[in-house]
Design a protein around this motif. Structure first.
Motif: not given
Length: 431
Positions: A45-51
């Motif tokens: 998820y962080e790889g897609y820019g999400f917290e």
């Protein structure tokens, strides 16, 4: 006004990436999307820019070990892939449900604190089991059904995981009876856990319930079942798949057959452990007038001496690859199933577990491709089915109509609109 919408998909790439697609559309409307995550998936998820906030779904372990848990679980069951869905009940299916119930118990330790910290206005859960803390948090919650729509049961349709034909009612009954018999001790244990959490017991075979607020089915309408009890559109909406945006993919130059039809082969991140089957497919395709891109996951080192018309990789941006191919061979996972339909590509599905059996039966009985056994096939079988997939006018017409239907209804945007209405008003008025 911006609201916080939390997503809690199960620890598998299919549900995870479906939720990413919806979260991207939610943020485009000005809301904040955050993820509750198995520790092994936080980086996804962080790889897609999400917290992303970790929630332990098993005994805590290093993230790399956590990420491999289900891969090791699947690989340990490879001998069971040869069995029918019915004959998988007392091994793979039983072991799965044992692990899933354990995951719900573990989640209950972390979830209340994580929810208090994030303070979401709406919670979306894509799983097959109830997490009581979500239901008790006091905010609207949405169930996302990213597997086959038969996760929401109906007496007229095949039971989830059964792979039964739509009208094969004796198969439906036999599977339900055997499932309930084998699952009873696990189900009793789960009901005991629900009681500890102040929740009512579920009837035998049921581990989750429909949300009173909204249930989003990723299943496409062109393949949906005819139900005895139609789903109320104020509480159930079909999303026609949720195809996420991925980086562009340029098809490489092949050493052989560079002007021939292109096949994509993938059994998903977990199914890549069945290297024997993938090697057999590579050898067979090597003799046919095609090219093939083959997803071999973490097993690149197992392959050598590839034919000139085959290129392998450990990962492909699938939504960018499928539009460029002529046919797909896959395991029946929901992402692959819906992406092939969305882009109008015929599929040969070789299922091994879970709802792959249901999707394989459905793609075959609706004329969008073929169901094939994983091991009991000949080179001639595969060649004949690929020939039909690529050249049959009726299948092409069916796929073109389904693709046009799905692409006219943007699944992630539709989901985001429904969630936006829910988070602003507390309910969905219906389309």
């Amino acid at each position: 006004m911006s609201k916080t919408i939390a997503f809690f998909p199960e620890a598998a790439f299919g549900p995870a990436l479906n939720s990413v697609g919806i979260a991207q559309a939610v943020e485009a409307l000005g809301h904040r999307a955050v993820f509750l995550s198995d520790p092994g998936f936080v980086s996804v998820y962080e790889g897609y820019g999400f917290e992303a906030h970790p929630v332990n779904l098993s005994e805590p372990m290093p993230p790399e070990q956590m990420a491999k848990f289900w891969e090791d679980f699947i690989n340990g069951h490879i001998p069971n892939f040869r069995k029918s869905p019915y004959d998988q009940i007392d091994n793979y299916v039983k072991d799965c449900w044992t692990a899933i119930v354990d995951s719900a118990k573990w989640a209950e330790k972390d979830l209340p604190g994580v929810l208090a910290k994030i303070s979401p206005d709406l919670i979306c859960v894509d799983n097959v089991i109830l997490f009581p803390a979500i239901k008790r948090f006091g905010k609207p919650w949405v169930r996302i059904i990213s597997c086959s729509e038969n996760e929401i049961e109906d007496p007229k349709i095949p039971p989830h995981l059964s792979g039964c034909g739509e009208k094969d009612f004796s198969c439906h009954q036999a599977y339900r009876d055997r499932f309930n018999e084998v699952i009873k001790p696990i189900h009793d244990d789960f009901n005991g856990f629900l009681a500890e959490c102040g929740e009512a017991a579920y009837p035998i075979g049921q581990f989750f319930e429909a949300s009173p607020f909204m249930n989003l089915l990723l299943y496409p309408e062109p393949v949906k079942f005819e139900r005895a009890h139609p789903l109320d559109p104020k509480r159930f909406q079909y999303l026609e798949g949720c195809v996420r945006k991925e980086k562009p993919y340029e098809v490489p130059t092949f050493a052989a057959n560079n002007d021939k039809p292109l096949i994509y082969i993938s059994f998903g991140s977990l199914g890549a452990g069945d290297t024997g089957l993938l090697k057999r497919l590579i050898v067979t395709i090597g003799k046919l007038p095609y090219r093939a891109l083959v997803n071999v996951g973490d097993y690149m080192g197992e392959y050598g001496d590839l034919p000139g018309n085959v290129i392998i990789d450990s990962w492909f941006p699938q939504p960018s690859v499928i539009p460029q191919v002529d046919a797909v061979i896959h395991h029946g996972g929901n992402n692959s199933f819906t992406e092939c339909l969305y882009f109008g590509k015929p599929a040969i599905i070789m299922p091994y577990v879970w709802d792959g059996h249901d999707n394989a039966t459905r793609v075959d009985e609706t004329g969008h491709g073929f169901k094939m056994p994983r091991y009991d096939w000949t080179d001639a079988d595969l060649a004949a089915k690929l020939e039909t997939c690529i050249n049959d006018p009726a299948m092409k017409a069916k796929l073109a109509a389904t693709s046009a239907h799905m692409q006219a209804r943007n699944g992630p945007q539709k989901a985001a609109g429904i969630l936006d209405e829910l988070v602003r008003t507390g309910s969905y008025a219906g389309a």
